[in-house]
Scaffold this motif. Structure first.
Motif, mmCIF file in Angstrom:
data_model
loop_
_atom_site.group_PDB
_atom_site.id
_atom_site.type_symbol
_atom_site.label_atom_id
_atom_site.label_comp_id
_atom_site.label_asym_id
_atom_site.label_seq_id
_atom_site.Cartn_x
_atom_site.Cartn_y
_atom_site.Cartn_z
ATOM 1 N N LEU A 54 2.624 11.811 -0.016
ATOM 2 C CA LEU A 54 3.377 11.153 -0.811
ATOM 3 C C LEU A 54 4.561 11.654 -1.477
ATOM 4 O O LEU A 54 5.464 11.207 -2.261
ATOM 5 C CB LEU A 54 2.616 10.519 -1.978
ATOM 6 N N ARG A 55 4.734 12.978 -1.257
ATOM 7 C CA ARG A 55 5.876 13.829 -1.639
ATOM 8 C C ARG A 55 6.908 14.043 -0.647
ATOM 9 O O ARG A 55 7.791 14.921 -0.669
ATOM 10 C CB ARG A 55 5.429 14.890 -2.315
ATOM 11 N N ARG A 56 6.937 13.209 0.356
ATOM 12 C CA ARG A 56 7.811 13.335 1.380
ATOM 13 C C ARG A 56 9.382 13.251 0.918
ATOM 14 O O ARG A 56 9.489 12.616 -0.076
ATOM 15 C CB ARG A 56 7.720 12.168 2.413
ATOM 16 N N PRO A 57 10.275 14.161 1.575
ATOM 17 C CA PRO A 57 11.677 14.174 1.108
ATOM 18 C C PRO A 57 12.301 12.612 1.154
ATOM 19 O O PRO A 57 13.320 12.313 0.307
ATOM 20 C CB PRO A 57 12.193 14.914 2.262
ATOM 21 N N ASP B 72 3.543 10.675 -15.155
ATOM 22 C CA ASP B 72 3.566 11.400 -14.217
ATOM 23 C C ASP B 72 2.870 10.747 -13.033
ATOM 24 O O ASP B 72 1.730 10.229 -12.887
ATOM 25 C CB ASP B 72 2.767 12.892 -14.530
ATOM 26 N N LEU B 73 3.531 10.302 -12.036
ATOM 27 C CA LEU B 73 3.210 9.606 -10.845
ATOM 28 C C LEU B 73 2.187 10.451 -10.143
ATOM 29 O O LEU B 73 1.192 9.863 -9.441
ATOM 30 C CB LEU B 73 4.249 9.197 -9.930
ATOM 31 N N GLY B 74 2.134 11.735 -9.982
ATOM 32 C CA GLY B 74 1.393 12.243 -9.189
ATOM 33 C C GLY B 74 -0.147 12.601 -10.003
ATOM 34 O O GLY B 74 -1.155 12.543 -9.245
ATOM 35 N N HIS C 220 0.718 -1.155 0.189
ATOM 36 C CA HIS C 220 0.072 -0.025 -0.105
ATOM 37 C C HIS C 220 0.782 1.304 0.051
ATOM 38 O O HIS C 220 1.801 1.391 0.609
ATOM 39 C CB HIS C 220 -0.907 -0.060 1.298
ATOM 40 N N ASP C 221 0.349 2.275 -0.844
ATOM 41 C CA ASP C 221 1.198 3.462 -0.925
ATOM 42 C C ASP C 221 0.661 4.475 0.216
ATOM 43 O O ASP C 221 1.534 5.403 0.775
ATOM 44 C CB ASP C 221 0.762 4.052 -2.191
ATOM 45 N N ALA C 222 -0.444 4.259 0.728
ATOM 46 C CA ALA C 222 -0.829 5.073 2.089
ATOM 47 C C ALA C 222 -2.068 4.279 2.523
ATOM 48 O O ALA C 222 -2.542 3.486 2.094
ATOM 49 C CB ALA C 222 -1.237 6.193 1.248
ATOM 50 N N ILE C 223 -2.083 4.872 3.837
ATOM 51 C CA ILE C 223 -3.218 4.322 4.900
ATOM 52 C C ILE C 223 -4.264 5.441 5.132
ATOM 53 O O ILE C 223 -3.588 6.458 5.835
ATOM 54 C CB ILE C 223 -2.740 3.459 5.642
ATOM 55 N N ILE D 68 0.318 7.646 6.477
ATOM 56 C CA ILE D 68 -1.040 7.368 7.306
ATOM 57 C C ILE D 68 -1.703 8.820 7.411
ATOM 58 O O ILE D 68 -0.988 9.580 7.882
ATOM 59 C CB ILE D 68 -0.662 6.837 8.571
ATOM 60 N N ILE D 69 -3.080 8.856 7.095
ATOM 61 C CA ILE D 69 -3.755 10.098 7.154
ATOM 62 C C ILE D 69 -4.967 9.813 8.073
ATOM 63 O O ILE D 69 -5.743 8.582 7.900
ATOM 64 C CB ILE D 69 -4.324 10.820 6.015
#
Length: 224
Positions: free
Chosen positions: A116-119, A135-137, A45-48, A75-76
């Motif tokens: 998802l743009r974290r350094p 473009d991934l975004g 998973h890319d995000a939760i 995680i949001i």
């Protein structure tokens, strides 16, 4: 992009799943902490997106468990508990962001893009191979700047292959990136998507080719 939605309220979960899938996201849903833990063990998973008030406990306990295991998946927190003290508790507990209900889907999407743009994420926003760009975004493909119009499933296939360009993607991993856990997958459906995508890349002279690795999966590389 693959999202894990941990939400026990069925109508809210259905609405969010429908909205996110419109933006080419594959959404898996868990209705409790125990279900979420089982799904997370599968990985990928890319995000939760995590509700706090769940039938078997506070969602923050899951955040603590994941961070203790060095799981860095963004995680949001999504919750009706929007007081300042609750937001601080969520962020201090290891969440990357905190969004109080009710919220606009556009804001949720913006916050997803932000985490998802974290350094720490060293992936380029736009990946390129041959004359093909992705473009991934925005989940958009182009050939030397010319938009390449693809249906949702084919875009997900292409995104997965681009993320692992030059490496073989096993069939199970590709199916996991394209289909949610609750979606029934017919035996030849993935092959159909790959075949159509392969044809469109050739017609657009993208300079790349999808190779079938018999009994294993697929490989995207430049045309020699």
């Amino acid at each position: 992009m693959r999202i894990l939605l941990v939400e026990d309220e069925a109508r809210m979960a259905a609405a969010l799943t429908t909205a996110l899938r419109k933006y080419d996201m594959v959404v898996d849903r868990a209705a409790s902490l125990s279900e979420a833990q089982a799904v997370i063990t599968e990985g990928g998973h890319d995000a939760i997106l995590l509700d706090r008030h769940l039938p078997d406990g506070d969602g923050l306990s899951l955040v603590a468990q994941l961070r203790a295991r060095a799981v860095a998946t963004p995680i949001i927190i999504l919750t009706a508990k929007g007081e300042l003290s609750e937001r601080i508790a969520g962020l201090d507990g290891g969440a990357d962001d905190y969004l109080a209900k009710p919220f606009a889907v556009d804001e949720l999407l913006a916050r997803l893009r932000a985490v998802l743009r974290r350094p720490a994420d060293l992936r380029s926003r736009v990946m390129r191979l041959g004359r093909l760009g992705f473009d991934l975004g925005n989940s958009e493909a182009d050939v030397e700047g010319r938009p390449l119009d693809l249906p949702r499933r084919e875009r997900l296939v292409l995104e997965t292959l681009m993320r692992r360009m030059g490496r073989t993607v096993v069939r199970a991993a590709l199916e996991a990136a394209v289909y949610a856990l609750d979606e029934a997958v017919q035996p030849n459906t993935l092959d159909t998507h790959v075949s159509r995508l392969r044809r469109k890349l050739a017609e657009a002279d993208a300079g790349v080719q999808i190779h079938s690795i018999r009994g294993v999966g697929y490989l995207l590389r430049c045309v020699s």
